[in-house]
Design a protein around this motif. Structure first.
Motif, PDB file in Angstrom:
ATOM      1  N   HIS A  35       0.831  -1.212   0.000  1.00  0.00           N
ATOM      2  CA  HIS A  35       0.000   0.000   0.000  1.00  0.00           C
ATOM      3  C   HIS A  35       0.864   1.260   0.000  1.00  0.00           C
ATOM      4  CE1 HIS A  35      -3.944  -1.988   1.662  1.00  0.00           C
ATOM      5  NE2 HIS A  35      -3.510  -2.532   0.524  1.00  0.00           N
ATOM      6  N   TRP A  38       0.696   3.904  -2.651  1.00  0.00           N
ATOM      7  CA  TRP A  38      -0.304   4.964  -2.543  1.00  0.00           C
ATOM      8  C   TRP A  38       0.355   6.320  -2.323  1.00  0.00           C
ATOM      9  CZ3 TRP A  38      -5.176   3.867   0.939  1.00  0.00           C
ATOM     10  CH2 TRP A  38      -6.158   4.827   0.693  1.00  0.00           C
ATOM     11  N   GLU A 117      -0.612   2.039   8.429  1.00  0.00           N
ATOM     12  CA  GLU A 117      -1.517   1.348   7.518  1.00  0.00           C
ATOM     13  C   GLU A 117      -2.256   0.266   8.298  1.00  0.00           C
ATOM     14  OE1 GLU A 117      -3.327   0.823   3.793  1.00  0.00           O
ATOM     15  OE2 GLU A 117      -2.173   2.433   4.693  1.00  0.00           O
ATOM     16  N   ASN A 144      -4.926   4.135   8.681  1.00  0.00           N
ATOM     17  CA  ASN A 144      -5.457   4.334   7.336  1.00  0.00           C
ATOM     18  C   ASN A 144      -6.091   3.054   6.796  1.00  0.00           C
ATOM     19  OD1 ASN A 144      -5.905   5.483   4.724  1.00  0.00           O
ATOM     20  ND2 ASN A 144      -4.072   4.433   4.001  1.00  0.00           N
ATOM     21  N   TYR A 145      -7.325   3.200   6.297  1.00  0.00           N
ATOM     22  CA  TYR A 145      -8.041   2.134   5.588  1.00  0.00           C
ATOM     23  C   TYR A 145      -8.461   2.672   4.233  1.00  0.00           C
ATOM     24  CZ  TYR A 145      -8.822   0.025  10.241  1.00  0.00           C
ATOM     25  OH  TYR A 145      -8.679  -0.520  11.484  1.00  0.00           O
ATOM     26  N   GLU A 146      -8.367   1.862   3.212  1.00  0.00           N
ATOM     27  CA  GLU A 146      -8.840   2.274   1.891  1.00  0.00           C
ATOM     28  C   GLU A 146     -10.307   2.690   1.931  1.00  0.00           C
ATOM     29  OE1 GLU A 146     -10.011   0.113  -2.306  1.00  0.00           O
ATOM     30  OE2 GLU A 146      -8.362  -0.732  -1.140  1.00  0.00           O
ATOM     31  N   THR A 147     -11.119   1.951   2.687  1.00  0.00           N
ATOM     32  CA  THR A 147     -12.557   2.192   2.707  1.00  0.00           C
ATOM     33  C   THR A 147     -12.949   3.487   3.405  1.00  0.00           C
ATOM     34  OG1 THR A 147     -12.614   0.670   4.591  1.00  0.00           O
ATOM     35  CG2 THR A 147     -13.257  -0.207   2.443  1.00  0.00           C
ATOM     36  N   TYR A 211     -11.299  -4.240   8.340  1.00  0.00           N
ATOM     37  CA  TYR A 211     -12.169  -3.285   7.653  1.00  0.00           C
ATOM     38  C   TYR A 211     -13.572  -3.295   8.258  1.00  0.00           C
ATOM     39  CZ  TYR A 211      -8.830  -2.744   3.757  1.00  0.00           C
ATOM     40  OH  TYR A 211      -7.735  -2.468   2.972  1.00  0.00           O
ATOM     41  N   ASP A 314      -8.410  11.774   0.997  1.00  0.00           N
ATOM     42  CA  ASP A 314      -7.091  11.162   0.825  1.00  0.00           C
ATOM     43  C   ASP A 314      -6.421  11.093   2.189  1.00  0.00           C
ATOM     44  OD1 ASP A 314      -4.464  10.804  -1.034  1.00  0.00           O
ATOM     45  OD2 ASP A 314      -4.024  12.232   0.559  1.00  0.00           O
TER      46      ASP A 314
END
Length: 365
Positions: A35, A38, A117, A144-147, A211, A314
């Motif tokens: 990740h 990113w 992350e 941090n989570y993508e969702t 998640y 972001d």
């Protein structure tokens, strides 16, 4: 009381920052979590500047330096040396989950803020140590989570929680996963620790179960569950002999139930969420597409969520805005420490349940 102290300490830290046009000076710790692309491949928005990278694997660092065009002059093999020489304002951790604790141990006494992350830690014990350091040294410690950056999740949160248009939440079903880390072709440096319980805590249970625990804690506004039951399987022991590749976590609240399905066995990548209230439901099929049925609707209606506005679209822009005092995070938001301490309670209980075969009742706070 502990949660209130965490929130109070973090709010105090905002007073040391004011709005500024200068980019936040940040360092990246670890390159073994993919990740990290990113932040390395992110367009320059003028909000952050990468001033240092710590990675002991020189070959990996060189590969990424070519791919992302950064100088090896900013790469350090030793974390203490980098922190002393670079003196960043904040650190983003993309190392193993086990090593998140060490990052906070090194950064917190120096007053350096940290975003890791997902998930926050490899175990609840590590998480408690990290929380204590963050409170003691008045640093922000975010996850941090993508969702977190899905417009659909925020639109449904507004609908379900802020506006209460679904009625009281009765059930959430959250699916996260892919075909498997080896199947999707992650690099060897990531695969080695992701499939080792020492470094990752478990397999799919931690990799993707976090998640669902994060989203449910957000939607339940920090209410702690009363019970957690989990069962795991090894569908592919030849590929993943040390960890689970299939996990289902049942999380019970006084008035609701959450089903978290984490898998390295989906035929396709997926990160979706279903929220069922007493009078309606909303389903996020992906980051923008939603199916919603409210009282009076004959069937569900398709909706598309608007993209989130900068800097809340972001993780790196968001962290910079928090540190600069431009954003006041809402209680138990997905990035927050108080949310992710509950996430770690759920994950630890799930790991214990899967091992023992018994339901785990959480102690009252």
């Amino acid at each position: 009381m502990r949660r209130l102290l965490v929130i109070f300490a973090l709010l105090i830290s905002l007073t040391s920052y004011s709005q500024t046009e200068k980019p936040l000076r940040v360092a990246v710790v670890g390159l073994v979590h993919t990740h990290v692309h990113w932040i390395l491949g992110r367009e320059d928005r003028g909000d952050i500047e990468i001033v240092g990278i710590q990675e002991s694997n020189t070959d990996l660092a060189r590969r990424y330096s070519v791919q992302h065009n950064f100088s090896m002059d900013i790469v350090y093999s030793d974390l203490d040396t980098m922190l002393e020489e670079v003196k960043p304002d904040a650190v983003f951790a993309f190392n193993t989950i086990y090593d998140h604790l060490q990052v906070v141990e090194k950064c917190a006494p120096r007053g350096i803020h940290v975003m890791v992350e997902k998930p926050l830690a490899v175990s609840l014990d590590h998480a408690k140590q990290m929380e204590a350091l963050a409170v003691k040294h008045n640093i922000w410690l975010l996850t941090n989570y993508e969702t977190t950056w899905y417009g659909s999740n925020h639109a449904i949160f507004d609908l379900a929680v802020k506006e209460n248009r679904l009625g009281d939440i009765r059930k959430m079903v959250i699916h996260d996963g892919h075909q498997g880390p080896e199947e999707i072709g992650v690099n060897k440096e990531f695969l080695e620790w992701l499939t080792d319980p020492h470094w990752n805590g478990a397999g799919a249970l931690t990799d993707f179960g976090c998640y669902g625990a994060n989203l449910s804690t957000w939607f339940m506004q920090g209410e702690r569950p009363i019970e957690v039951f989990a069962f795991t399987q090894q569908m592919k022991p030849d590929k993943y002999p040390k960890v689970d590749d299939e996990a289902t976590i049942l999380v019970t609240y006084p008035g609701a139930q959450v089903i978290i399905q984490a898998s390295w066995n989906w035929p396709f990548n997926r990160k979706d969420m279903e929220v069922y209230g007493a009078v309606g439901y909303a389903i996020a099929d992906d980051g923008s597409n939603m199916r919603i049925r409210l009282p009076g609707d004959e069937k569900w209606q398709m909706h598309k969520a608007a993209p989130l506005n900068s800097p809340a679209d972001d993780p790196f822009a968001y962290f910079a805005a928090v540190l600069n005092g431009e954003i006041q995070p809402e209680p138990y938001n997905p990035s927050s420490l108080e949310n992710n301490m509950i996430v770690m309670e759920i994950l630890q209980a799930a790991m214990n349940s899967a091992q023992s075969g018994k339901s785990i009742v959480l102690n009252k706070d």
